[in-house]
Structures are given as C-alpha cells and as structure tokens.
Design a protein around this motif. Structure first.
Motif, PDB file in Angstrom:
ATOM      1  N   SER A 169     -11.258 -13.675  -8.361  1.00 54.26           N
ATOM      2  CA  SER A 169     -10.694 -12.320  -7.637  1.00 54.26           C
ATOM      3  C   SER A 169      -9.173 -12.264  -7.869  1.00 54.26           C
ATOM      4  O   SER A 169      -8.481 -12.978  -8.405  1.00 54.26           O
ATOM      5  CB  SER A 169     -10.673 -12.589  -5.891  1.00 54.26           C
ATOM      6  N   TYR A 183     -12.298  -7.922  -8.881  1.00 51.93           N
ATOM      7  CA  TYR A 183     -13.067  -9.169  -9.548  1.00 51.93           C
ATOM      8  C   TYR A 183     -13.184  -8.943 -10.864  1.00 51.93           C
ATOM      9  O   TYR A 183     -13.379  -7.740 -11.502  1.00 51.93           O
ATOM     10  CB  TYR A 183     -14.341  -9.334  -8.773  1.00 51.93           C
ATOM     11  N   SER A 188      -6.591 -16.286  -5.370  1.00 51.45           N
ATOM     12  CA  SER A 188      -7.485 -15.969  -6.363  1.00 51.45           C
ATOM     13  C   SER A 188      -8.703 -17.151  -6.671  1.00 51.45           C
ATOM     14  O   SER A 188      -8.579 -18.192  -7.014  1.00 51.45           O
ATOM     15  CB  SER A 188      -7.126 -16.015  -7.912  1.00 51.45           C
TER      16      SER A 188
END
Length: 450
Positions: A429, A236, A412
């Motif tokens: 992410s 992250y 993501s």
C-alpha cells in the motif's frame, strides 16, 4: 469498479460464552506506546468450500456460526472482552470485566467475484465491510474489538475486524481470528492457546538508551512540519514474479523480496515527493533538503530475538522499529538503497530491542515526521493462510486503507496475495498527496521497466 451498500443489523455486544477471570492486567511498555492508541483494521474474505469426495458442503448460517465461535474465543482471550484504563500518564491496563465486543451482521447484494477477478486490493466500498467505530483514537473505556460479518449473495462473506492496537499486533489479531475459525470449524479447543506474558516486554530499571543512535541524540533535531493531509490518495502496487525479477536484475548482492520492494518504493516515493511537492531529495540523489527516513517494524518473536524468547501463543505487540536514512550515493541506485535497508535490519540485536522497550517506557517514540517518514510493515507471514472454517476457505484479505486517521493509512503494508494467474505475489500500500501519487506511479513503472 463495483459499488454496493451493506445493510447492517444493529450492533450487539458478544460476551464470553462462559465465566472468565476478573481483575486488572497491565499492558507492556510496547503495548502502551502512544502511537498504538488506535483501532487497527483487518478484513478477510471467504467463500464456501466446494463439495469434497461426494460430500456436500453443509449449509451454514455464517453470522450465527461466527458469533457463537467469537463468544467461545473470548473465553480464551478474555482480556479482549474487557476495557482499557489509563493507570498513569501513558500507561495502560485492561480491566477484565467480560463486557464483550461489538458484533454486526450485514449483507450486500453483490457476488464476491464482482469485487475483482483476483481479489487483490483495492477492494471496492471497503468502508461498507467494517463497523462504524467512531473516533479511531479513542480507546480508553470502550469495547476493544468491533467485528462485522458481511454476507454476499453468492454465499461468500467477509469478516472485518477493528481491534485496539494496544491489545495485539498483526500476529496477535490473526492468532485470535484463527481461534475463532478453529472453533467455528467444530474444534473443541483452538490449535494455539493464548499467552499473556506482557512482562517480557517491560523496561529495565534504570532504562538504557545507548543502543539507539538514530532515536536518541544530544542535539535535538529541528521540528519538522507534518505533511499537509488534504487531497490524499491511497493505492496498491502488485509485485509478482515478473516485477521481483525486474528488481533483482538491478542489484548485485542477494536480497529478499521485502528488501527489494521496500528499497524500490522508498526511492520512488522520495523522488515523487521531491518532484511534486518541491521538498526532499532531488531525483538524482545529489541534494538533500531534509533527511529521508525509513522506519521498518521488526517482529521480535523467535528464539534468536530475546532471552527468554516470547512464547508461542503471545498475542501482544511484539515489534520494534529500525531506521535508515537515504543519503549520498546510496540514494542514486536500487542496490545502494537495498544495502541501507539490510543494514537497518541487521541492527536489531537483543540489546537494541531492550533499549527500544526502555525508550517506550519513558514516553519516547520512533522519530516519525508525519507524511515524510516512510513507515513499512511486512505482514506477509502472519498466518492468514491458516484461517480455515472447514465449510469455507479464505481467499483474500489484509489491512485496508480505510477510516479517517491519516497516520495509520501512511503505514505501507506489504501483504501476500495471488494475481489473476494464480501466482503468489506481494501487494504493497501507498498513501500520498495526489500530485505525489501521480509521480510515484510514473517512477515505480520506470524502475520495474529498467
């Protein structure tokens, strides 16, 4: 990083608290699309609320309170207590049987603050906070939701939910959880009543795909080998006020935080893949061995998106994809890449949305090459901050990188959080092969230092 083991009770089925309608409900063409045949996971963290105005916070049996609220919530959201069946190839309906959802109570011998000072991902031992759901892509004939409530020794707790994605998107999941927290707080009814209305996202007859130039072509694209999924790494990246200011200083035109973050991560991702795996575009953007594609999930809720608009309380899948390709001179600057992101977003007209629904109805899907396509979902405004139990407050949460399904990890997600200084931030992410992840970290640090 802290490690712990959650001690789980045996799973139980929680059924609606009172009788609910029976029968079959057809899912929309957006709901039924094959890429959504899996269980999506959300984890939310709570801590007991401090005493207010001299009144002590009541001592609550957390699991009992949430279990009872869950049963009441299923009276309103009774289709979630049913089971899916495939009515024809690729078409789903939910049988409203009232069979219930899976509930697990657990406890972990750690304090909530041991998970991190600012409670931003990656959270440790995240697999301990969710139920074992088995095959995440096996959705027909099974419970449509699995919920685990994990208590920490400080009195804080986590609610981990895995829900069949065909039933709800991120907005819908949070709407359901808000219903649970409303009822657990003692409200008689949820603040927002659920609306089914899946017929609003059904295809036209006949389907019309003319508004989808990226997705439909007379010249079929050559097949692309999926990225090898061994030795993958998930991580992250935090974008606070300083990081956003650094990105904004590199562009001349106005841009949203989402556009800046997406463009920066897209550029760095492609350069990292090119350097680590020997494919993709070169670092200077001058050569292209394959199209570097971006897919953005776009919410279609709102008055200007559809006629008639999706009503307040709609909890089905209400999103489509828009696409962009990183080519030419745009690949060499953050400003140019931001413009590609903005152009893709502007293309989502009502006709485009209708054509996308038509595409889903005929078995089509977004042109997704597993691992190579960068898929982004902005869930910073789905309402998680409104999850309030009264006797406990939400402090963190979002979509974890968890489970064995690589395809879902490759999305993501951009999520709202607070850093150690209490600043509002976005955490995004990323999931890549380990060598590419190492390069990505180098590249993202460089662009933030520019």
């Amino acid at each position: 990083m802290t490690t712990f083991k959650a001690h789980q009770s045996n799973p139980e089925l929680v059924m609606p608290a009172s009788p609910t309608p029976q029968g079959s409900k057809t899912l929309s063409d957006v709901d039924s699309q094959i890429p959504l045949w899996f269980y999506a996971t959300v984890i939310e963290f709570f801590r007991p609320r401090d005493a207010v105005d001299g009144h002590e916070t009541p001592v609550v049996d957390v699991a009992k309170a949430i279990r009872e609220a869950l049963a009441k919530a299923l009276v309103y959201y009774y289709p979630i207590a049913g089971r899916l069946r495939e009515v024809s190839k690729g078409k789903l309906a939910v049988e409203c049987t009232g069979e219930g959802v899976v509930f697990v109570e657990a406890h972990a011998d750690v304090r909530l603050d041991e998970l991190g000072d600012a409670l931003v991902p990656p959270y440790p031992c995240i697999e301990e906070l969710v139920c074992d759901i088995g095959d995440a892509k096996d959705v027909v004939g099974r419970p449509l939701m699995f919920m685990q409530v994990t208590r920490f020794k400080c009195g804080g707790f986590a609610i981990g939910v895995s829900i069949c994605h065909n039933m709800a998107d991120a907005y819908g999941v949070i709407q359901f959880l808000k219903c649970v927290t409303d009822l657990a707080r003692g409200q008689e009814h949820p603040a927002v009543l659920p609306v089914w209305d899946r017929e609003l996202l059904m295809a036209r007859n006949p389907p019309d795909l003319t508004s989808l130039p990226f997705f439909v072509s007379d010249e079929p694209s050559p097949p692309v080998q999926p990225m090898a999924m061994d030795k993958m790494a998930g991580d992250y990246f935090l974008f606070g006020p300083r990081e956003i200011a650094a990105l904004r200083s590199q562009v001349t035109e106005p841009a949203t935080d989402f556009e800046l973050i997406t463009a920066a991560m897209w550029m760095c991702r492609e350069e990292a893949i090119a350097l680590a795996l020997g494919c993709g575009r070169s670092a200077d953007g001058s050569q292209q061995q394959r199209a570097s594609s971006l897919l953005i999930t776009m919410n279609v809720r709102g008055k200007a998106k559809l006629t008639p608009p999706l009503p307040r309380g709609f909890y089905g899948n209400g999103f489509v994809f828009v696409e962009a390709e990183l080519r030419g001179t745009a690949a060499s600057s953050l400003g140019g890449t931001v413009e590609l992101v903005k152009k893709a977003k502007r293309g989502m007209t009502e006709e485009y949305v209708r054509s996308m629904v038509d595409l889903f109805s005929v078995g089509g899907a977004a042109p997704y090459a597993q691992g190579w396509t960068f898929v982004v979902s902005d869930i910073t405004r789905i309402g998680e901050d409104q999850l309030d139990l009264g006797w406990a407050e939400r402090v963190a949460g979002g979509v974890p990188i968890v489970g064995d399904d690589h395809a879902t990890k490759l999305v993501s997600y951009q999520m709202r959080c607070k850093n150690a200084d209490g600043d509002d931030c976005v955490v995004a992410s990323m999931y890549l092969p380990e060598p590419a992840m190492d390069k990505f970290k180098e590249k993202i640090l460089l662009i933030l230092a520019s």
